[in-house]
Design a protein around this motif. Structure first.
Motif, PDB file in Angstrom:
ATOM      1  N   LYS A 145       0.696  -1.251   0.166  1.00 18.14           N
ATOM      2  CA  LYS A 145       0.085  -0.033  -0.065  1.00 18.14           C
ATOM      3  C   LYS A 145       0.777   1.194  -0.018  1.00 18.14           C
ATOM      4  O   LYS A 145       0.673   2.177  -0.907  1.00 18.14           O
ATOM      5  CB  LYS A 145      -0.665  -0.101   1.247  1.00 18.14           C
ATOM      6  N   THR A 146       1.763   1.256   0.886  1.00 17.59           N
ATOM      7  CA  THR A 146       2.916   2.357   0.717  1.00 17.59           C
ATOM      8  C   THR A 146       3.430   2.670  -0.402  1.00 17.59           C
ATOM      9  O   THR A 146       3.683   3.551  -1.034  1.00 17.59           O
ATOM     10  CB  THR A 146       3.723   2.261   2.219  1.00 17.59           C
ATOM     11  N   LYS A 147       3.960   1.403  -0.998  1.00 15.97           N
ATOM     12  CA  LYS A 147       4.739   1.499  -2.296  1.00 15.97           C
ATOM     13  C   LYS A 147       3.832   2.168  -3.291  1.00 15.97           C
ATOM     14  O   LYS A 147       4.147   2.903  -4.288  1.00 15.97           O
ATOM     15  CB  LYS A 147       5.374   0.258  -2.645  1.00 15.97           C
ATOM     16  N   SER A 148       2.450   1.746  -3.462  1.00 16.28           N
ATOM     17  CA  SER A 148       1.669   2.340  -4.289  1.00 16.28           C
ATOM     18  C   SER A 148       1.357   3.657  -4.179  1.00 16.28           C
ATOM     19  O   SER A 148       1.259   4.626  -4.957  1.00 16.28           O
ATOM     20  CB  SER A 148       0.288   1.524  -4.193  1.00 16.28           C
ATOM     21  N   TYR A 149       1.238   4.270  -2.863  1.00 22.67           N
ATOM     22  CA  TYR A 149       1.153   5.619  -2.563  1.00 22.67           C
ATOM     23  C   TYR A 149       2.195   6.361  -3.092  1.00 22.67           C
ATOM     24  O   TYR A 149       2.164   7.384  -3.627  1.00 22.67           O
ATOM     25  CB  TYR A 149       1.076   5.669  -0.978  1.00 22.67           C
ATOM     26  N   ILE A 150       3.449   5.677  -2.864  1.00 19.65           N
ATOM     27  CA  ILE A 150       4.833   6.529  -3.538  1.00 19.65           C
ATOM     28  C   ILE A 150       4.518   6.650  -5.170  1.00 19.65           C
ATOM     29  O   ILE A 150       4.886   7.636  -5.544  1.00 19.65           O
ATOM     30  CB  ILE A 150       6.027   5.807  -3.166  1.00 19.65           C
ATOM     31  N   ASP A 151       4.140   5.537  -5.591  1.00 20.09           N
ATOM     32  CA  ASP A 151       4.055   5.435  -7.102  1.00 20.09           C
ATOM     33  C   ASP A 151       3.038   6.547  -7.534  1.00 20.09           C
ATOM     34  O   ASP A 151       3.262   7.161  -8.635  1.00 20.09           O
ATOM     35  CB  ASP A 151       3.693   4.234  -7.559  1.00 20.09           C
ATOM     36  N   ASP A 152       2.249   6.887  -6.931  1.00 22.99           N
ATOM     37  CA  ASP A 152       1.038   7.902  -7.011  1.00 22.99           C
ATOM     38  C   ASP A 152       1.752   9.359  -6.719  1.00 22.99           C
ATOM     39  O   ASP A 152       1.214  10.378  -7.413  1.00 22.99           O
ATOM     40  CB  ASP A 152      -0.203   7.706  -6.596  1.00 22.99           C
ATOM     41  N   CYS A 153       2.411   9.449  -5.851  1.00 23.10           N
ATOM     42  CA  CYS A 153       2.771  10.580  -5.272  1.00 23.10           C
ATOM     43  C   CYS A 153       4.249  11.245  -5.161  1.00 23.10           C
ATOM     44  O   CYS A 153       4.743  11.940  -4.619  1.00 23.10           O
ATOM     45  CB  CYS A 153       2.458  10.986  -3.942  1.00 23.10           C
ATOM     46  N   PHE A 154       5.197  10.364  -6.091  1.00 29.52           N
ATOM     47  CA  PHE A 154       6.716  10.389  -5.914  1.00 29.52           C
ATOM     48  C   PHE A 154       7.255  12.041  -6.270  1.00 29.52           C
ATOM     49  O   PHE A 154       8.047  12.506  -5.909  1.00 29.52           O
ATOM     50  CB  PHE A 154       7.368   9.438  -6.608  1.00 29.52           C
ATOM     51  N   LEU A 155       6.359  12.635  -7.085  1.00 31.63           N
ATOM     52  CA  LEU A 155       6.655  13.833  -7.631  1.00 31.63           C
ATOM     53  C   LEU A 155       6.246  14.952  -6.385  1.00 31.63           C
ATOM     54  O   LEU A 155       6.710  16.124  -6.542  1.00 31.63           O
ATOM     55  CB  LEU A 155       5.983  14.532  -8.721  1.00 31.63           C
ATOM     56  N   ASP A 156       5.545  14.693  -5.462  1.00 32.83           N
ATOM     57  CA  ASP A 156       5.193  15.596  -4.384  1.00 32.83           C
ATOM     58  C   ASP A 156       6.466  15.778  -3.184  1.00 32.83           C
ATOM     59  O   ASP A 156       7.415  14.758  -3.311  1.00 32.83           O
ATOM     60  CB  ASP A 156       3.877  15.129  -3.642  1.00 32.83           C
ATOM     61  N   GLN A 157       6.290  16.391  -2.308  1.00 34.76           N
ATOM     62  CA  GLN A 157       7.268  16.481  -1.423  1.00 34.76           C
ATOM     63  C   GLN A 157       6.883  15.604  -0.303  1.00 34.76           C
ATOM     64  O   GLN A 157       6.351  16.064   0.655  1.00 34.76           O
ATOM     65  CB  GLN A 157       7.210  18.078  -0.735  1.00 34.76           C
ATOM     66  N   LEU A 158       7.290  14.463  -0.532  1.00 32.36           N
ATOM     67  CA  LEU A 158       6.896  13.038   0.512  1.00 32.36           C
ATOM     68  C   LEU A 158       7.704  13.455   1.831  1.00 32.36           C
ATOM     69  O   LEU A 158       8.707  13.832   1.640  1.00 32.36           O
ATOM     70  CB  LEU A 158       7.280  11.962  -0.123  1.00 32.36           C
TER      71      LEU A 158
END
Length: 279
Positions: free
Chosen positions: A183-196
């Motif tokens: 779930k967290t890896k999928s979240y990164i896939d969606d938001c990797f361009l944001d300031q995570l």
């Protein structure tokens, strides 16, 4: 409404579904997938709740019984893939009895996936656009189901390998941790361009810092930071190949400045970004 588009003697099946609301039970025959095209569906399996949104799919197997709740206009595709096809693909590509058991028996990890992140998901998106209105000749459909079987097996081979890296004695502990990591890896896939931030990732993973960083690296082979960096660099390469300027790509990819971007890019690809030619 459930409309059967294809069904053969081995119970390979493709169905189109459309409901405004539904509350009942269903079973995942053999190895089965439900892809939500529009709306959302909730599955309750073994006391666990799985929400499947538009653009996502859920995989199950072995006549697994599930409660299903639909409370809005929902359209989807249902696929049943015969064990014969899955077993044949595994024997051809992997010949691994443990992997076969993982997919075809009760060890299977029921989970939801975003279609854009998997090869099987891309196949489902293509099916949505093409197969419903295409010629469903038996030979064509047989070839299609073997291709679908290969997509699933290849995707799940990676899942099997990653899952096996978690060495917990209780299977249910393994499953919950692994789902959290996926779930967290999928979240990164969606938001990797944001300031995570690490705190945001911990919020998604529901783990301590030590456990999350350690288990993420153990499972996926890279740390969370390295994974985010990889996604940004691969994205930047595609933008450079499309003809974008280096300075613009550096900013789009979330780097502090062009110098930091160029240094990271050269380290990862062994060439400076200025050397990437437009396709």
């Amino acid at each position: 409404m459930n409309k059967t588009l294809f069904l053969d003697a081995h119970e390979n099946a493709l169905r189109f579904s459309s409901f405004d609301n539904f509350n009942g039970e269903t079973s995942f025959k053999q190895l089965a997938a439900k892809f939500v095209i529009e709306g959302s569906e909730t599955y309750v399996i073994g006391g666990k709740k799985f929400k499947v949104h538009s653009g996502e799919y859920i995989l199950g197997n072995n006549n697994l019984l599930s409660e299903v709740l639909i409370q809005e206009k929902t359209v989807g595709l249902c696929l049943d893939i015969s064990n014969k096809i899955i077993d044949e693909v595994i024997q051809t590509l992997y010949d691994n009895p443990d992997f076969s058991n993982f997919l075809l028996e009760d060890k299977f990890l029921v989970n939801t996936y975003k279609a854009q992140n998997t090869s099987f998901g891309h196949r489902l998106q293509w099916l949505t656009k093409a197969v419903v209105e295409s010629n469903r000749d038996d030979i064509l459909m047989t070839e299609l189901f073997y291709a679908i079987g290969e997509n699933i097996v290849v995707d799940q081979a990676l899942i099997f390998e990653q899952y096996a890296r978690l060495n917990f004695k209780k299977q249910e502990v393994n499953e919950e941790l692994f789902r959290s990591l996926l779930k967290t890896k999928s979240y990164i896939d969606d938001c990797f361009l944001d300031q995570l931030t690490l705190n945001k990732l911990l919020e998604v993973a529901c783990m301590s810092k030590f456990a999350f960083i350690r288990l993420f690296k153990t499972t996926f082979g890279v740390s969370p930071y390295q994974y985010i960096l990889q996604r940004r660099l691969l994205f930047s390469k595609s933008k450079l190949e499309a003809g974008c300027a280096v300075a613009d790509v550096a900013e789009l990819s979330g780097f502090a400045d062009q110098a930091a971007f160029s240094k990271a890019f050269k380290k990862y690809f062994n060439v400076p970004p200025s050397k990437i030619l437009r396709r």
